[in-house]
Design a protein around this motif. Sequence first.
Motif, PDB file in Angstrom:
ATOM      1  N   TYR A 134     -40.627  41.644  -8.959  1.00  0.00           N
ATOM      2  CA  TYR A 134     -39.474  40.835  -8.587  1.00  0.00           C
ATOM      3  C   TYR A 134     -38.408  40.968  -9.659  1.00  0.00           C
ATOM      4  O   TYR A 134     -38.706  41.224 -10.821  1.00  0.00           O
ATOM      5  CB  TYR A 134     -39.846  39.348  -8.466  1.00  0.00           C
ATOM      6  N   TYR A 136     -35.134  38.628 -11.218  1.00  0.00           N
ATOM      7  CA  TYR A 136     -34.760  37.228 -11.272  1.00  0.00           C
ATOM      8  C   TYR A 136     -33.314  37.123 -11.721  1.00  0.00           C
ATOM      9  O   TYR A 136     -32.912  37.750 -12.699  1.00  0.00           O
ATOM     10  CB  TYR A 136     -35.662  36.465 -12.254  1.00  0.00           C
ATOM     11  N   THR A 137     -32.558  36.297 -11.017  1.00  0.00           N
ATOM     12  CA  THR A 137     -31.179  36.031 -11.396  1.00  0.00           C
ATOM     13  C   THR A 137     -31.034  34.529 -11.553  1.00  0.00           C
ATOM     14  O   THR A 137     -31.207  33.777 -10.583  1.00  0.00           O
ATOM     15  CB  THR A 137     -30.200  36.548 -10.324  1.00  0.00           C
ATOM     16  N   TRP A 138     -30.761  34.103 -12.759  1.00  0.00           N
ATOM     17  CA  TRP A 138     -30.623  32.674 -13.059  1.00  0.00           C
ATOM     18  C   TRP A 138     -29.148  32.294 -13.078  1.00  0.00           C
ATOM     19  O   TRP A 138     -28.298  33.060 -13.514  1.00  0.00           O
ATOM     20  CB  TRP A 138     -31.244  32.350 -14.422  1.00  0.00           C
ATOM     21  N   SER A 139     -28.870  31.078 -12.627  1.00  0.00           N
ATOM     22  CA  SER A 139     -27.513  30.558 -12.688  1.00  0.00           C
ATOM     23  C   SER A 139     -27.581  29.135 -13.234  1.00  0.00           C
ATOM     24  O   SER A 139     -28.339  28.315 -12.696  1.00  0.00           O
ATOM     25  CB  SER A 139     -26.890  30.552 -11.299  1.00  0.00           C
ATOM     26  N   THR A 157     -30.643  27.370 -11.348  1.00  0.00           N
ATOM     27  CA  THR A 157     -31.059  27.940 -10.068  1.00  0.00           C
ATOM     28  C   THR A 157     -31.474  29.380 -10.308  1.00  0.00           C
ATOM     29  O   THR A 157     -30.804  30.123 -11.028  1.00  0.00           O
ATOM     30  CB  THR A 157     -29.905  27.890  -9.052  1.00  0.00           C
ATOM     31  N   THR A 159     -32.857  32.964  -8.332  1.00  0.00           N
ATOM     32  CA  THR A 159     -33.094  33.700  -7.093  1.00  0.00           C
ATOM     33  C   THR A 159     -34.043  34.836  -7.410  1.00  0.00           C
ATOM     34  O   THR A 159     -33.784  35.626  -8.334  1.00  0.00           O
ATOM     35  CB  THR A 159     -31.782  34.253  -6.510  1.00  0.00           C
ATOM     36  N   ILE A 161     -35.836  38.270  -6.168  1.00  0.00           N
ATOM     37  CA  ILE A 161     -35.674  39.358  -5.214  1.00  0.00           C
ATOM     38  C   ILE A 161     -36.907  40.244  -5.333  1.00  0.00           C
ATOM     39  O   ILE A 161     -37.231  40.734  -6.416  1.00  0.00           O
ATOM     40  CB  ILE A 161     -34.405  40.199  -5.499  1.00  0.00           C
ATOM     41  N   SER A 167     -34.732  38.848  -0.204  1.00  0.00           N
ATOM     42  CA  SER A 167     -34.514  37.576  -0.874  1.00  0.00           C
ATOM     43  C   SER A 167     -35.747  36.712  -0.667  1.00  0.00           C
ATOM     44  O   SER A 167     -36.131  36.436   0.461  1.00  0.00           O
ATOM     45  CB  SER A 167     -33.278  36.892  -0.309  1.00  0.00           C
ATOM     46  N   THR A 170     -34.903  30.616  -3.475  1.00  0.00           N
ATOM     47  CA  THR A 170     -33.955  30.047  -4.435  1.00  0.00           C
ATOM     48  C   THR A 170     -34.448  28.648  -4.739  1.00  0.00           C
ATOM     49  O   THR A 170     -34.700  27.868  -3.823  1.00  0.00           O
ATOM     50  CB  THR A 170     -32.529  30.007  -3.853  1.00  0.00           C
ATOM     51  N   SER A 172     -34.292  25.180  -7.661  1.00  0.00           N
ATOM     52  CA  SER A 172     -33.577  24.522  -8.762  1.00  0.00           C
ATOM     53  C   SER A 172     -34.598  23.922  -9.707  1.00  0.00           C
ATOM     54  O   SER A 172     -35.575  23.318  -9.276  1.00  0.00           O
ATOM     55  CB  SER A 172     -32.648  23.432  -8.229  1.00  0.00           C
TER      56      SER A 172
END
Length: 181
Positions: A134, A136-139, A157, A159, A161, A167, A170, A172
């Motif tokens: 996977y 990982y994209t953190w925001s 948050t 996401t 992939i 996807s 997502t 929190s």
Amino acid sequence: FAASFTPRRFNGTIHYTQNSSSSGGTITGPLSMCAGSTQSYTFTGLGWTSYTWTVPAGTTITSGQGTATITITAGSTPGNICVTPTGPCGPGAQVCLAVTLAPSPTSTQTSTNVSCNGGNNGSATITASPSGSYTYTWSPNVGSTATVSSLTAGTYTVTMIASQNLSAATVSVTPYAVCAP
């Protein structure tokens, strides 16, 4: 339509052989898909001029109907992706490819609270199932791995992939501001 006539014997009936430049073919594309994913499928036969595609219930052809390649958005039902090619001599035999649905990844998340308001020692972890590759994209952007640390209090948050560009989830994660007495 091209035909050549070669009489075999004359008894009032003319026998002929129909010449066709179209040949059979196969469908290439993923055998397993995730609901909501975008996939492409191509028919490899030669000499055909148009193509009629059918897909499993809930799956949508987003582009390419009538051509040798379609792009689909997968629904939540497995089934057959089929094409009926048509050439100068009419329609050919329908060709199908059975497709299955990959299990949708799930996730669990954990967090470690910051020790005091204004601190930056919080952390958050997301664990995917099934295990696999996977990204990982953190925001806000605090890292690109399953675990991020040195977090201040707030909402983060992530996401996930999956390796097939699907996807997955997502979520929190909130490290709460808790002060030690």
